[in-house]
Design a protein around this motif. Structure first.
Motif, mmCIF file in Angstrom:
data_model
loop_
_atom_site.group_PDB
_atom_site.id
_atom_site.type_symbol
_atom_site.label_atom_id
_atom_site.label_comp_id
_atom_site.label_asym_id
_atom_site.label_seq_id
_atom_site.Cartn_x
_atom_site.Cartn_y
_atom_site.Cartn_z
ATOM 1 N N VAL A 143 0.837 -1.202 0.000
ATOM 2 C CA VAL A 143 0.000 0.000 0.000
ATOM 3 C C VAL A 143 0.872 1.253 0.000
ATOM 4 O O VAL A 143 0.606 2.200 -0.745
ATOM 5 C CB VAL A 143 -0.974 -0.008 1.197
ATOM 6 N N LEU A 144 1.913 1.268 0.808
ATOM 7 C CA LEU A 144 2.804 2.435 0.830
ATOM 8 C C LEU A 144 3.512 2.625 -0.508
ATOM 9 O O LEU A 144 3.753 3.754 -0.930
ATOM 10 C CB LEU A 144 3.808 2.316 1.974
ATOM 11 N N SER A 145 3.821 1.543 -1.206
ATOM 12 C CA SER A 145 4.471 1.681 -2.513
ATOM 13 C C SER A 145 3.515 2.276 -3.538
ATOM 14 O O SER A 145 3.947 2.905 -4.497
ATOM 15 C CB SER A 145 5.011 0.338 -2.996
ATOM 16 N N TRP A 146 2.203 2.087 -3.367
ATOM 17 C CA TRP A 146 1.221 2.674 -4.281
ATOM 18 C C TRP A 146 1.119 4.181 -4.108
ATOM 19 O O TRP A 146 0.597 4.872 -4.975
ATOM 20 C CB TRP A 146 -0.158 2.076 -4.073
ATOM 21 N N LEU A 147 1.596 4.710 -2.994
ATOM 22 C CA LEU A 147 1.532 6.152 -2.755
ATOM 23 C C LEU A 147 2.694 6.877 -3.428
ATOM 24 O O LEU A 147 3.134 7.920 -2.976
ATOM 25 C CB LEU A 147 1.534 6.436 -1.251
ATOM 26 N N CYS A 148 3.176 6.284 -4.482
ATOM 27 C CA CYS A 148 4.283 6.826 -5.267
ATOM 28 C C CYS A 148 5.518 6.993 -4.391
ATOM 29 O O CYS A 148 5.762 6.221 -3.501
ATOM 30 C CB CYS A 148 3.877 8.127 -5.946
ATOM 31 N N VAL A 162 6.314 9.212 -2.138
ATOM 32 C CA VAL A 162 6.127 9.663 -0.763
ATOM 33 C C VAL A 162 5.998 8.480 0.191
ATOM 34 O O VAL A 162 6.678 8.404 1.206
ATOM 35 C CB VAL A 162 4.906 10.596 -0.650
ATOM 36 N N GLY A 163 5.120 7.533 -0.137
ATOM 37 C CA GLY A 163 4.910 6.376 0.735
ATOM 38 C C GLY A 163 6.137 5.509 0.859
ATOM 39 O O GLY A 163 6.524 5.098 1.955
ATOM 40 N N ALA A 164 6.772 5.210 -0.269
ATOM 41 C CA ALA A 164 7.952 4.354 -0.249
ATOM 42 C C ALA A 164 9.112 5.028 0.472
ATOM 43 O O ALA A 164 9.817 4.390 1.261
ATOM 44 C CB ALA A 164 8.361 3.991 -1.681
ATOM 45 N N LEU A 165 9.300 6.313 0.238
ATOM 46 C CA LEU A 165 10.396 7.020 0.918
ATOM 47 C C LEU A 165 10.152 7.134 2.415
ATOM 48 O O LEU A 165 11.070 6.978 3.212
ATOM 49 C CB LEU A 165 10.599 8.407 0.308
ATOM 50 N N LEU A 166 8.923 7.400 2.799
ATOM 51 C CA LEU A 166 8.591 7.471 4.215
ATOM 52 C C LEU A 166 8.792 6.106 4.875
ATOM 53 O O LEU A 166 9.387 6.004 5.947
ATOM 54 C CB LEU A 166 7.149 7.944 4.400
ATOM 55 N N ASP A 167 8.317 5.060 4.213
ATOM 56 C CA ASP A 167 8.449 3.702 4.744
ATOM 57 C C ASP A 167 9.911 3.333 4.941
ATOM 58 O O ASP A 167 10.335 2.955 6.033
ATOM 59 C CB ASP A 167 7.775 2.719 3.785
ATOM 60 N N LEU A 168 10.694 3.461 3.902
ATOM 61 C CA LEU A 168 12.098 3.054 3.984
ATOM 62 C C LEU A 168 12.957 4.064 4.742
ATOM 63 O O LEU A 168 13.896 3.695 5.435
ATOM 64 C CB LEU A 168 12.653 2.829 2.578
#
Length: 144
Positions: free
Chosen positions: A107-112, A114-120
């Protein structure tokens, strides 16, 4: 007792290797194609590109979920770089924990970006080097 936490750089390179593997496997299923949509304001059919992201996401989810669940908490990347996913207590991560972990990652990867960078990026500031998907699944990445 929990094994030592895996290093951030090894996690990065492990993730890159896993993403390359997923890209190779998913290429035949994630082609770009064209779809036609009716543009009522111009009265014509418009040709637009369509990317099949859902299939790539499903392949990635199952890759991470199945390998983490049934291959000693490791993906190919984690095996190469000597890491594995465990419960926060140090025990073997359950199938359910890994499913939650990977669902949040997806789901976080679908947020372009922003989500992936925040997650990692969370790994950089977290004392236990947990990404957001690790926190959701109550898992740690440790030395194998």
């Amino acid at each position: 007792m929990t094994p030592p936490l895996a290093g951030r750089w090894r996690r990065l390179f492990s993730g890159i290797l896993d993403e390359i593997i997923i890209a190779i496997v998913s290429v035949p299923f994630t082609w770009n194609s064209w779809t036609y949509i009716w543009d009522s304001s111009r009265g014509i059919w418009e040709r637009v590109p369509t990317t099949h992201v859902f299939l790539q996401s499903a392949i990635a989810f199952f890759y991470f979920w199945l390998l983490h669940s049934y291959w000693n908490g490791q993906t190919v990347g984690k095996k190469v770089f000597g890491m594995r996913v465990v419960q926060e207590s140090g025990g073997k991560a359950t199938v359910g924990q890994v499913a939650i972990r990977e669902a949040v990652r997806t789901v976080l990867s679908w947020l372009c970006c922003v989500g992936a960078l925040l997650d990692l990026g969370w790994i950089l500031f977290d004392q236990r080097k947990q990404a957001l998907h690790d926190k959701a699944g109550k898992t740690l990445v440790v030395d194998a």
